[in-house]
Design a protein around this motif. Sequence first.
Motif, PDB file in Angstrom:
ATOM      1  N   GLU A  88     -10.610   0.053   4.761  1.00 47.72           N
ATOM      2  CA  GLU A  88      -9.430  -0.813   4.557  1.00 47.72           C
ATOM      3  C   GLU A  88      -9.090  -1.566   5.848  1.00 47.72           C
ATOM      4  O   GLU A  88      -8.669  -2.718   5.808  1.00 47.72           O
ATOM      5  CB  GLU A  88      -8.241   0.002   4.063  1.00 47.72           C
ATOM      6  CG  GLU A  88      -8.475   0.534   2.658  1.00 47.72           C
ATOM      7  CD  GLU A  88      -7.208   0.949   1.944  1.00 47.72           C
ATOM      8  OE1 GLU A  88      -6.104   0.549   2.351  1.00 47.72           O
ATOM      9  OE2 GLU A  88      -7.349   1.689   0.946  1.00 47.72           O
ATOM     10  N   ARG A 145      -3.438   9.299   2.337  1.00 50.06           N
ATOM     11  CA  ARG A 145      -2.729   8.064   1.980  1.00 50.06           C
ATOM     12  C   ARG A 145      -1.596   7.761   2.968  1.00 50.06           C
ATOM     13  O   ARG A 145      -1.363   6.613   3.327  1.00 50.06           O
ATOM     14  CB  ARG A 145      -2.235   8.134   0.538  1.00 50.06           C
ATOM     15  CG  ARG A 145      -3.434   7.983  -0.437  1.00 50.06           C
ATOM     16  CD  ARG A 145      -3.010   7.958  -1.873  1.00 50.06           C
ATOM     17  NE  ARG A 145      -2.376   9.216  -2.241  1.00 50.06           N
ATOM     18  CZ  ARG A 145      -1.744   9.417  -3.404  1.00 50.06           C
ATOM     19  NH1 ARG A 145      -1.652   8.453  -4.287  1.00 50.06           N
ATOM     20  NH2 ARG A 145      -1.207  10.584  -3.671  1.00 50.06           N
ATOM     21  N   ASN A 199      -9.991   9.572  -2.249  1.00 48.36           N
ATOM     22  CA  ASN A 199      -8.946   9.018  -1.378  1.00 48.36           C
ATOM     23  C   ASN A 199      -9.380   7.645  -0.889  1.00 48.36           C
ATOM     24  O   ASN A 199     -10.580   7.337  -0.895  1.00 48.36           O
ATOM     25  CB  ASN A 199      -8.784   9.931  -0.153  1.00 48.36           C
ATOM     26  CG  ASN A 199      -7.610  10.874  -0.311  1.00 48.36           C
ATOM     27  OD1 ASN A 199      -6.652  10.567  -1.009  1.00 48.36           O
ATOM     28  ND2 ASN A 199      -7.692  12.013   0.346  1.00 48.36           N
ATOM     29  N   PRO A 200      -8.450   6.847  -0.418  1.00 49.11           N
ATOM     30  CA  PRO A 200      -8.878   5.582   0.204  1.00 49.11           C
ATOM     31  C   PRO A 200      -9.694   5.863   1.464  1.00 49.11           C
ATOM     32  O   PRO A 200      -9.468   6.881   2.132  1.00 49.11           O
ATOM     33  CB  PRO A 200      -7.554   4.903   0.575  1.00 49.11           C
ATOM     34  CG  PRO A 200      -6.521   5.976   0.559  1.00 49.11           C
ATOM     35  CD  PRO A 200      -7.007   7.035  -0.382  1.00 49.11           C
ATOM     36  N   ARG A 239      -3.324   6.419   6.009  1.00 49.47           N
ATOM     37  CA  ARG A 239      -3.726   5.032   5.779  1.00 49.47           C
ATOM     38  C   ARG A 239      -2.540   4.082   5.999  1.00 49.47           C
ATOM     39  O   ARG A 239      -2.650   3.085   6.713  1.00 49.47           O
ATOM     40  CB  ARG A 239      -4.273   4.906   4.349  1.00 49.47           C
ATOM     41  CG  ARG A 239      -4.823   3.549   3.993  1.00 49.47           C
ATOM     42  CD  ARG A 239      -3.982   2.694   3.034  1.00 49.47           C
ATOM     43  NE  ARG A 239      -3.136   3.362   2.109  1.00 49.47           N
ATOM     44  CZ  ARG A 239      -3.353   3.485   0.804  1.00 49.47           C
ATOM     45  NH1 ARG A 239      -4.446   3.000   0.267  1.00 49.47           N
ATOM     46  NH2 ARG A 239      -2.458   4.060   0.029  1.00 49.47           N
TER      47      ARG A 239
END
Length: 406
Positions: free
Chosen positions: A317, A262, A311-312, A265
């Motif tokens: 994204e 995160r 997790n992203p 990101r």
Amino acid sequence: MRVDEAVASRLRQKHVVLGVTGSIAAYKAVGLASALVQAGATVDVIMTEAATRMVQPLSFQAITHRPVHVDLFAPLAETEIGHVTLGQQADLLLVAPATANTLAKLALGLADNLLTTTALAARCPIVVAPAMETAMWHHAATQDHLATLRQRGVIVVEPEAGYLASGKSGAGRLADERRILATVARLFTPQDLAGRHIVVTAGGTREAIDPVRFISNASSGRMGYAVAEAAAQRGARVTLISTVRHLPAPFWVDVEPVESARQMRDAVLAAIPQADALLMAAAVADYRPADVAPQKRKKGSDEWVLRLVPNPDILEEVKATKPPGLVVVGWAAETHDLIENARSKLRRKDLDLIVANPVPQTFGSDRVQATLLFRDGTIVPLEPLSKVALANRILDIVAERLRHRR
Ligand code: CTP
């Protein structure tokens, strides 16, 4: 010292004239000469008379396997490889260490010894690495001479602050050998990424379980570091978003330390609006512990079941928010169905290029047998390459894309 491959590949078959002047740091020039020779360069050493008081010419001769030049009026120097020829044949004149005295002579164009005469006749780039006591370094005369030299295109490898021969601490210590070599290597590297901002990620993310434990993976971070170093060497401004703590930061690279997926990101999304390319070499953990214990969990006899949550996906994204024209490169490390898996990631994450690597061969190893998959469906299997060589192949493609970007 083992010479970094990124440096060695640029110095091979170059002819370097190494000027050594009478600083106490002259002994460090022996290591520098050795590193240049190990990198495959031909090294001719010119010492000032004062330098010969500090180090024996024989030390340099033994390392370079070539005669060392000291005397401006030596018959051999004048007939065979005299000051004019030495300076004109060389690819580089590197003066390390450079005393305040020699810097002053170079700035004024004095030619009272073989080194300063060679410098005046030289047509190649000149790099100087000053070393002196702090007061001499800060003196207006020294700084003015450096400004003059810079203005004429001389590259100055600034001295560092640290312990000095006088026993005091301060600015004036000869720059680290790695920095001098990296500066020289960059000089021999085409600056095809100059003016570009490249964002690179490196290492395996760490997903905390409690204050002392985390989940991670076997990524060494070396691929990302090789890409960041090579991009900086080729003139790019580089932001390296890294979980790695054990590798030295490459020169001219801004390292942004992160730990978790995160955090990575957030750092990537903050960096890409100003970037030209994103190279996601990091091994991002797909899951993290659902809860992070605030205190260290104590040992017990019961089983411990960890619950993980997704997790992203950083590249997904990025795909949703990326600025037009951003060149995006991903990596796929696979134990099976390498090409199939890599192709589906390329599409799903909308990448320009994906670098497919078979594991476990890749992790921690210095050689990689990668296959490149492009957006248009082209597949290019590469021969086994070092991570530095692979980094440069990938950057060739990025540079090409950026050149043709509208
Ligand atoms: N990646 C990412 N965010 C994640 C996981 C991966 O941005 N949460 C990036 C990696 O940095 C790499 C590419 O996506 O450039 C492919 O990573 P990989 O771990 O091989 O693929 P995953 O999408 O995680 O798929 P799988 O784990 O199923 O192989």
